[in-house]
Design a protein around this motif. Structure first.
Motif, PDB file in Angstrom:
ATOM      1  N   VAL A   1     -10.685  27.630  -0.702  1.00 56.68           N
ATOM      2  CA  VAL A   1     -11.010  27.364  -2.108  1.00 56.68           C
ATOM      3  C   VAL A   1      -9.734  27.659  -2.378  1.00 56.68           C
ATOM      4  N   VAL A   2      -9.829  26.039  -3.882  1.00 60.13           N
ATOM      5  CA  VAL A   2      -8.449  26.307  -4.508  1.00 60.13           C
ATOM      6  C   VAL A   2      -7.387  27.752  -4.440  1.00 60.13           C
ATOM      7  N   ARG A   3      -8.770  28.862  -5.188  1.00 60.07           N
ATOM      8  CA  ARG A   3      -8.133  30.034  -6.023  1.00 60.07           C
ATOM      9  C   ARG A   3      -7.365  31.049  -4.235  1.00 60.07           C
ATOM     10  N   ARG A   4      -8.211  30.622  -3.323  1.00 62.36           N
ATOM     11  CA  ARG A   4      -7.924  31.776  -2.289  1.00 62.36           C
ATOM     12  C   ARG A   4      -6.633  31.052  -2.068  1.00 62.36           C
ATOM     13  N   LYS A   5      -6.715  29.393  -1.575  1.00 58.11           N
ATOM     14  CA  LYS A   5      -5.186  29.003  -0.514  1.00 58.11           C
ATOM     15  C   LYS A   5      -3.813  29.891  -2.126  1.00 58.11           C
ATOM     16  N   ALA A   6      -4.269  29.652  -3.205  1.00 56.62           N
ATOM     17  CA  ALA A   6      -2.796  29.802  -4.118  1.00 56.62           C
ATOM     18  C   ALA A   6      -2.509  31.283  -4.389  1.00 56.62           C
ATOM     19  N   GLU A   7      -3.732  32.029  -4.437  1.00 60.11           N
ATOM     20  CA  GLU A   7      -3.337  33.566  -4.349  1.00 60.11           C
ATOM     21  C   GLU A   7      -2.854  33.768  -2.660  1.00 60.11           C
ATOM     22  N   VAL A   8      -3.015  32.874  -1.351  1.00 56.24           N
ATOM     23  CA  VAL A   8      -2.013  33.930  -0.431  1.00 56.24           C
ATOM     24  C   VAL A   8      -0.559  33.176  -1.015  1.00 56.24           C
TER      25      VAL A   8
ATOM     26  N   PHE B   1      -0.104  26.212   6.312  1.00 55.43           N
ATOM     27  CA  PHE B   1       0.202  27.204   5.309  1.00 55.43           C
ATOM     28  C   PHE B   1       1.584  26.488   4.302  1.00 55.43           C
ATOM     29  N   ALA B   2       2.739  25.956   5.614  1.00 56.54           N
ATOM     30  CA  ALA B   2       3.914  24.996   4.776  1.00 56.54           C
ATOM     31  C   ALA B   2       2.964  24.387   3.398  1.00 56.54           C
ATOM     32  N   SER B   3       2.392  23.277   3.983  1.00 56.51           N
ATOM     33  CA  SER B   3       1.223  22.439   3.039  1.00 56.51           C
ATOM     34  C   SER B   3       0.731  22.921   2.001  1.00 56.51           C
ATOM     35  N   TRP B   4       0.175  24.021   2.003  1.00 58.60           N
ATOM     36  CA  TRP B   4      -0.522  24.582   0.909  1.00 58.60           C
ATOM     37  C   TRP B   4       1.129  25.082  -0.224  1.00 58.60           C
ATOM     38  N   GLN B   5       2.238  25.689   0.566  1.00 62.33           N
ATOM     39  CA  GLN B   5       2.831  25.844  -0.668  1.00 62.33           C
ATOM     40  C   GLN B   5       3.370  24.820  -1.156  1.00 62.33           C
ATOM     41  N   ARG B   6       4.512  23.748  -0.371  1.00 64.14           N
ATOM     42  CA  ARG B   6       4.429  22.568  -0.976  1.00 64.14           C
ATOM     43  C   ARG B   6       3.496  21.473  -2.135  1.00 64.14           C
ATOM     44  N   ALA B   7       2.719  22.182  -1.581  1.00 61.07           N
ATOM     45  CA  ALA B   7       0.933  21.296  -2.626  1.00 61.07           C
ATOM     46  C   ALA B   7       1.427  21.987  -4.663  1.00 61.07           C
ATOM     47  N   VAL B   8       1.699  23.813  -3.940  1.00 64.13           N
ATOM     48  CA  VAL B   8       1.585  24.512  -4.824  1.00 64.13           C
ATOM     49  C   VAL B   8       2.674  24.506  -5.711  1.00 64.13           C
ATOM     50  N   ASP B   9       3.849  23.779  -5.404  1.00 63.67           N
ATOM     51  CA  ASP B   9       5.346  23.563  -5.643  1.00 63.67           C
ATOM     52  C   ASP B   9       5.220  22.234  -6.393  1.00 63.67           C
TER      53      ASP B   9
ATOM     54  N   GLN C   1      -4.010  22.543  -8.110  1.00 65.66           N
ATOM     55  CA  GLN C   1      -4.487  21.911  -8.496  1.00 65.66           C
ATOM     56  C   GLN C   1      -4.191  20.429  -7.023  1.00 65.66           C
ATOM     57  N   GLY C   2      -2.887  20.700  -7.051  1.00 68.41           N
ATOM     58  CA  GLY C   2      -2.404  20.287  -5.858  1.00 68.41           C
ATOM     59  C   GLY C   2      -2.931  20.434  -4.583  1.00 68.41           C
ATOM     60  N   LEU C   3      -4.006  21.517  -4.400  1.00 70.24           N
ATOM     61  CA  LEU C   3      -4.338  22.299  -3.475  1.00 70.24           C
ATOM     62  C   LEU C   3      -5.518  21.263  -3.150  1.00 70.24           C
ATOM     63  N   ARG C   4      -5.875  20.543  -3.953  1.00 74.04           N
ATOM     64  CA  ARG C   4      -7.124  20.274  -4.150  1.00 74.04           C
ATOM     65  C   ARG C   4      -7.862  19.543  -3.586  1.00 74.04           C
ATOM     66  N   VAL C   5      -9.106  19.389  -1.800  1.00 77.61           N
ATOM     67  CA  VAL C   5      -8.807  18.662  -0.957  1.00 77.61           C
ATOM     68  C   VAL C   5      -9.295  17.186  -1.505  1.00 77.61           C
ATOM     69  N   THR C   6      -9.917  17.072  -2.696  1.00 77.35           N
ATOM     70  CA  THR C   6     -10.540  15.748  -2.836  1.00 77.35           C
ATOM     71  C   THR C   6      -9.207  14.487  -3.592  1.00 77.35           C
ATOM     72  N   ARG C   7      -7.902  15.903  -4.161  1.00 79.26           N
ATOM     73  CA  ARG C   7      -7.004  14.831  -4.253  1.00 79.26           C
ATOM     74  C   ARG C   7      -5.749  14.552  -3.969  1.00 79.26           C
TER      75      ARG C   7
ATOM     76  N   GLN D   1      -4.820  13.431  -1.521  1.00 80.07           N
ATOM     77  CA  GLN D   1      -4.360  11.353  -1.584  1.00 80.07           C
ATOM     78  C   GLN D   1      -3.246  10.904  -3.125  1.00 80.07           C
ATOM     79  N   HIS D   2      -4.381  11.408  -4.295  1.00 86.23           N
ATOM     80  CA  HIS D   2      -3.367  10.479  -5.547  1.00 86.23           C
ATOM     81  C   HIS D   2      -2.446  11.486  -5.848  1.00 86.23           C
ATOM     82  N   TYR D   3      -2.253  13.575  -5.536  1.00 83.41           N
ATOM     83  CA  TYR D   3      -1.385  13.928  -5.503  1.00 83.41           C
ATOM     84  C   TYR D   3      -0.153  13.586  -4.651  1.00 83.41           C
ATOM     85  N   ARG D   4      -0.590  13.018  -3.921  1.00 82.33           N
ATOM     86  CA  ARG D   4       0.996  12.855  -2.598  1.00 82.33           C
ATOM     87  C   ARG D   4       1.373  11.339  -2.991  1.00 82.33           C
TER      88      ARG D   4
END
Length: 99
Positions: free
Chosen positions: A34-41, A66-74, A79-85, A87-90
């Motif tokens: 889930v988003v929170r777990r990814k963000a914690e890592v 993992f690099a994709s998680w970092q880019r999404a957070v940056d 919210q960028g870590l949400r799988v359902t969104r 494409q929107h954030y990209r």
């Protein structure tokens, strides 16, 4: 974190402002990310609690994942870590890069 640095913090500040320790990170057998777990890592790596190599080994992640998680957070924060969104954030990020 510097690779040769032996001293690590006992805790870092998590994505929601709470202290994170090695014991409070998601368990190594986590399969539902889930988003929170990814963000914690990501916060653990950014704060020096774990290295990228340790995270990839501990959670069986690829470096690219993992690099994709970092880019999404940056780019978009948690919210960028949400799988359902994704494409929107990209699309939003690509439009920002054009201007």
């Amino acid at each position: 974190m510097i690779e040769n640095q032996k001293i690590r913090p006992a805790q870092v500040i998590g994505p929601l402002g709470e202290p994170l320790t090695l014991d409070s990170l998601p368990p190594p057998n986590t399969t539902r990310w889930v988003v929170r777990r990814k963000a914690e890592v990501v916060a653990a790596v950014n704060g020096g609690l774990l290295t990228i190599d340790e995270v990839c080994e501990r959670y069986q992640l690829t470096l690219e994942e993992f690099a994709s998680w970092q880019r999404a957070v940056d780019r978009s924060g948690m919210q960028g870590l949400r799988v359902t969104r994704i494409q929107h954030y990209r699309d939003l990020y690509e439009r920002q890069q054009k201007y």
